[in-house]
Write a protein that holds these residues in place. Sequence first.
Motif, PDB file in Angstrom:
ATOM      1  N   MET A 129       0.825  -1.208   0.000  1.00  0.00           N
ATOM      2  CA  MET A 129       0.000   0.000   0.000  1.00  0.00           C
ATOM      3  C   MET A 129       0.857   1.255   0.000  1.00  0.00           C
ATOM      4  O   MET A 129       0.545   2.240  -0.682  1.00  0.00           O
ATOM      5  N   ILE A 130       1.963   1.228   0.748  1.00  0.00           N
ATOM      6  CA  ILE A 130       2.884   2.372   0.754  1.00  0.00           C
ATOM      7  C   ILE A 130       3.469   2.581  -0.636  1.00  0.00           C
ATOM      8  O   ILE A 130       3.564   3.715  -1.131  1.00  0.00           O
ATOM      9  N   ALA A 131       3.869   1.476  -1.287  1.00  0.00           N
ATOM     10  CA  ALA A 131       4.436   1.563  -2.639  1.00  0.00           C
ATOM     11  C   ALA A 131       3.422   2.137  -3.611  1.00  0.00           C
ATOM     12  O   ALA A 131       3.742   3.025  -4.426  1.00  0.00           O
ATOM     13  N   ILE A 132       2.189   1.652  -3.546  1.00  0.00           N
ATOM     14  CA  ILE A 132       1.140   2.118  -4.462  1.00  0.00           C
ATOM     15  C   ILE A 132       0.837   3.587  -4.238  1.00  0.00           C
ATOM     16  O   ILE A 132       0.728   4.372  -5.190  1.00  0.00           O
ATOM     17  N   ILE A 133       0.720   3.991  -2.974  1.00  0.00           N
ATOM     18  CA  ILE A 133       0.452   5.398  -2.662  1.00  0.00           C
ATOM     19  C   ILE A 133       1.577   6.283  -3.175  1.00  0.00           C
ATOM     20  O   ILE A 133       1.340   7.334  -3.783  1.00  0.00           O
ATOM     21  N   ALA A 134       2.833   5.854  -2.952  1.00  0.00           N
ATOM     22  CA  ALA A 134       3.983   6.645  -3.395  1.00  0.00           C
ATOM     23  C   ALA A 134       3.990   6.804  -4.915  1.00  0.00           C
ATOM     24  O   ALA A 134       4.247   7.898  -5.437  1.00  0.00           O
ATOM     25  N   ILE A 135       3.695   5.729  -5.637  1.00  0.00           N
ATOM     26  CA  ILE A 135       3.690   5.788  -7.104  1.00  0.00           C
ATOM     27  C   ILE A 135       2.619   6.753  -7.604  1.00  0.00           C
ATOM     28  O   ILE A 135       2.870   7.570  -8.502  1.00  0.00           O
ATOM     29  N   ILE A 136       1.433   6.691  -7.017  1.00  0.00           N
ATOM     30  CA  ILE A 136       0.361   7.596  -7.456  1.00  0.00           C
ATOM     31  C   ILE A 136       0.693   9.034  -7.083  1.00  0.00           C
ATOM     32  O   ILE A 136       0.402   9.965  -7.848  1.00  0.00           O
ATOM     33  N   VAL A 137       1.322   9.234  -5.926  1.00  0.00           N
ATOM     34  CA  VAL A 137       1.746  10.590  -5.526  1.00  0.00           C
ATOM     35  C   VAL A 137       2.722  11.156  -6.549  1.00  0.00           C
ATOM     36  O   VAL A 137       2.610  12.315  -6.964  1.00  0.00           O
ATOM     37  N   PHE A 138       3.707  10.342  -6.958  1.00  0.00           N
ATOM     38  CA  PHE A 138       4.688  10.794  -7.950  1.00  0.00           C
ATOM     39  C   PHE A 138       4.000  11.174  -9.260  1.00  0.00           C
ATOM     40  O   PHE A 138       4.318  12.196  -9.877  1.00  0.00           O
ATOM     41  N   ARG A 139       3.051  10.348  -9.690  1.00  0.00           N
ATOM     42  CA  ARG A 139       2.354  10.619 -10.952  1.00  0.00           C
ATOM     43  C   ARG A 139       1.471  11.852 -10.839  1.00  0.00           C
ATOM     44  O   ARG A 139       1.385  12.657 -11.777  1.00  0.00           O
TER      45      ARG A 139
END
Length: 200
Positions: free
Chosen positions: A129-139
């Motif tokens: 979940m942390i990885a997914i949140i971080a990726i969407i934040v970057f995008r």
Amino acid sequence: MNLPNKLTLGRIILVPFFVAALLIPFPFHNIIALLLFIAASITDTLDGKIARKMNLITDFGKFADPLADKILVLSALLCFIQLGWCDCVAVIIVLFREFAVTSIRLIASAKGEVIAANMWGKFKTVTQMIAIIAIIVFRAAYDITLMLLPSSIAQSADFTATANGWLFLGGEALVWISTVFAIISGVIYLAQNRHFISEK
């Protein structure tokens, strides 16, 4: 149905809205998808805490809670493949892990036992979940940056290619880190419950 189980079902219900926000391009859609994913992730924390605090732990909750996590996380990872944000190899490994663990749960269920998620499984879910949140934040940050930059730069092929390249590498690294924890937790889970497989 008690409150923790309602929260678990609410997490599942949020998934199609999250997927739609992620895949359908409209202004600030990545931010909407991010908020929906965070809301769904919060229910994962709340349902367990409420169930333990108020003694509302049920067999349905033990089974549905990890299932809801899988649906949420795998939906996000499959969307990332569709969007070109990560490669499919890590996601295939995660899918294999989840099918293996779910198969053990189904075997146990057929024998009248319900296996709750262990500490390693929860840690795996948190890292995903942390990885997914971080990726969407970057995008989302990239989308906002494009809006703020002069059009001559934002529309430059070199700029977009470089930015997308770095975003892909960052997303790929995060997905693989969470996949390593998925593999570790899966091996531990299978080892702890191997008697369900070895029984004759």
